[in-house]
Design a protein around this motif. Structure first.
Motif, short mmCIF file in Angstrom:
data_model
loop_
_atom_site.label_atom_id
_atom_site.label_comp_id
_atom_site.label_asym_id
_atom_site.label_seq_id
_atom_site.Cartn_x
_atom_site.Cartn_y
_atom_site.Cartn_z
N SER A 1 6.85 -0.90 2.34
CA SER A 1 6.19 -0.23 3.46
C SER A 1 6.57 1.24 3.52
O SER A 1 7.74 1.59 3.35
N TRP A 2 5.60 2.10 3.80
CA TRP A 2 5.88 3.54 3.90
C TRP A 2 6.91 3.82 4.98
O TRP A 2 7.62 4.82 4.92
N ARG A 3 7.05 2.92 5.93
CA ARG A 3 8.04 3.10 7.00
C ARG A 3 9.46 3.06 6.48
O ARG A 3 10.39 3.56 7.13
N LYS B 1 7.98 10.19 3.51
CA LYS B 1 7.19 9.32 4.39
C LYS B 1 5.78 9.85 4.58
O LYS B 1 4.79 9.12 4.41
N TRP C 1 2.28 8.23 3.10
CA TRP C 1 1.19 7.82 3.98
C TRP C 1 -0.12 8.49 3.57
O TRP C 1 -1.17 7.85 3.52
N TRP D 1 -0.80 -3.17 1.37
CA TRP D 1 0.50 -3.76 1.67
C TRP D 1 1.44 -2.73 2.30
O TRP D 1 2.12 -3.02 3.29
N CYS D 2 1.47 -1.54 1.72
CA CYS D 2 2.43 -0.53 2.19
C CYS D 2 2.08 0.01 3.58
O CYS D 2 2.95 0.52 4.28
N LEU D 3 0.84 -0.10 3.97
CA LEU D 3 0.42 0.36 5.29
C LEU D 3 0.49 -0.74 6.35
O LEU D 3 0.40 -0.46 7.55
N ALA E 1 2.18 -3.92 8.56
CA ALA E 1 3.48 -4.14 9.19
C ALA E 1 4.31 -5.18 8.43
O ALA E 1 5.53 -5.07 8.35
N ASP E 2 3.64 -6.20 7.86
CA ASP E 2 4.37 -7.29 7.21
C ASP E 2 4.17 -7.29 5.69
O ASP E 2 4.29 -8.32 5.04
N TYR E 3 3.81 -6.16 5.13
CA TYR E 3 3.72 -5.95 3.68
C TYR E 3 2.93 -7.07 3.00
O TYR E 3 1.72 -7.17 3.21
#
Length: 298
Positions: free
Chosen positions: A154-156, A163, A167, A206-208, A210-212
């Protein structure tokens, strides 16, 4: 700003070792697609077998030095490429390839190794995304698992300095360039490497999310829980891509096995720099003997 530090498509060693044999590997995916890899065969009877599952946008040739060392140490080793990871023509032809398709490719590569290993203990060594694909392979036939620089993508969980670029890559750059070029030209953009359109778009989703993984694989937690082989997770403190929470989130998914966590600084290996990809560079061969060798199944 580059999102990957360096070029990961070049051979990491030029000269062949006289102590081993290097052979091309060709095998078919379940859908009949021709896959390719390379065997590294020790001169004497092998003491174990290792599959090296590559990172995102990283060709198998990057692991040549490492696989050569594995064979010299007595292990039958297999490196391989996911479909589409090659020429521009191959990238465009594989436009509908997804990360789940690559999971099937990883499964067939492991099965190919298991067939040749003939009862030898097998280590699944996954680098970054290579370990993320574990839920989709026959991990029940693996003796040990080693994850290197593997975290939830995830980008987070990216390092603060990348970051925003990450994004933007997923939200803007990838959709536009894949539509215009017919694949994702990450090498030219210095934002990861080249990827087939479908793989890049699914990775972005997936990266955007919340749960990949769960955005496309609702039973992903059960799949991870089914993995019971002994597992070691190796992460370097100077990883330029993923921060510590990414690694911890990934390790937490393995509820069916104890995870041996190794957090290492470059100085622990006598190096100035390791990062996300650096463990597999030939200059770190002394560290392979100290760090990696004890983790391999024999």
């Amino acid at each position: 700003m580059t999102l990957y530090d360096g070029c990961y498509n070049d051979l990491s060693v030029a000269a062949a070792s006289p102590q081993i044999a290097v052979e091309p590997a060709h095998f078919l995916a379940d859908d009949g697609h021709q896959l390719r890899g390379t065997w590294f065969v020790p001169a004497d009877a092998p003491i174990g077998a290792v599959i090296v599952a590559p990172a995102m946008a990283t060709r198998s040739s990057y692991y040549t030095a490492f696989a050569t060392w594995l064979a010299e140490a007595g292990f039958l080793a297999l490196t391989y490429d996911y479909r589409g990871m090659g020429t521009v023509a191959e990238l465009r032809a594989a436009r509908d390839t997804s990360l789940l398709t690559w999971g099937g490719d990883a499964a067939r590569a492991l099965e190919t190794l298991l067939e040749r290993a003939e009862g030898l203990p097998v280590t699944y060594l996954g680098h970054s995304m290579g370990a993320q694909l574990l839920p989709f392979v026959r991990h029940d036939l693996v003796s040990r698992i080693v994850m290197v620089s593997t975290g939830v993508g995830s980008w987070r969980f990216n390092r603060p300095r990348i970051k925003v670029p990450a994004w933007l890559m997923f939200r803007v750059v990838a959709p536009v360039t894949t539509r215009l070029v017919g694949y994702y030209p990450g090498g030219a953009l210095r934002m990861t490497g080249d990827l087939p359109t479908g793989a890049m778009r699914q990775w972005a989703r997936w990266c955007l999310a919340a749960d990949y993984f769960a955005v496309d694989v609702p039973d992903i937690h059960a799949r991870f829980a089914a993995i019971t082989a002994p597992l070691t997770s190796v992460h370097f403190t100077d990883d330029e891509l993923l921060a510590e929470p990414a690694m911890s989130a990934m390790e937490a998914l393995f509820t069916g096995t104890a995870v041996d966590v190794r957090r290492l600084a470059p100085a622990d290996l006598g190096a100035d720099r390791v990062g996300h990809h650096g463990l597999f560079r030939a200059r770190l061969r002394p560290a392979w003997n100290e760090l990696v060798a004890p983790l391999l199944a024999t």
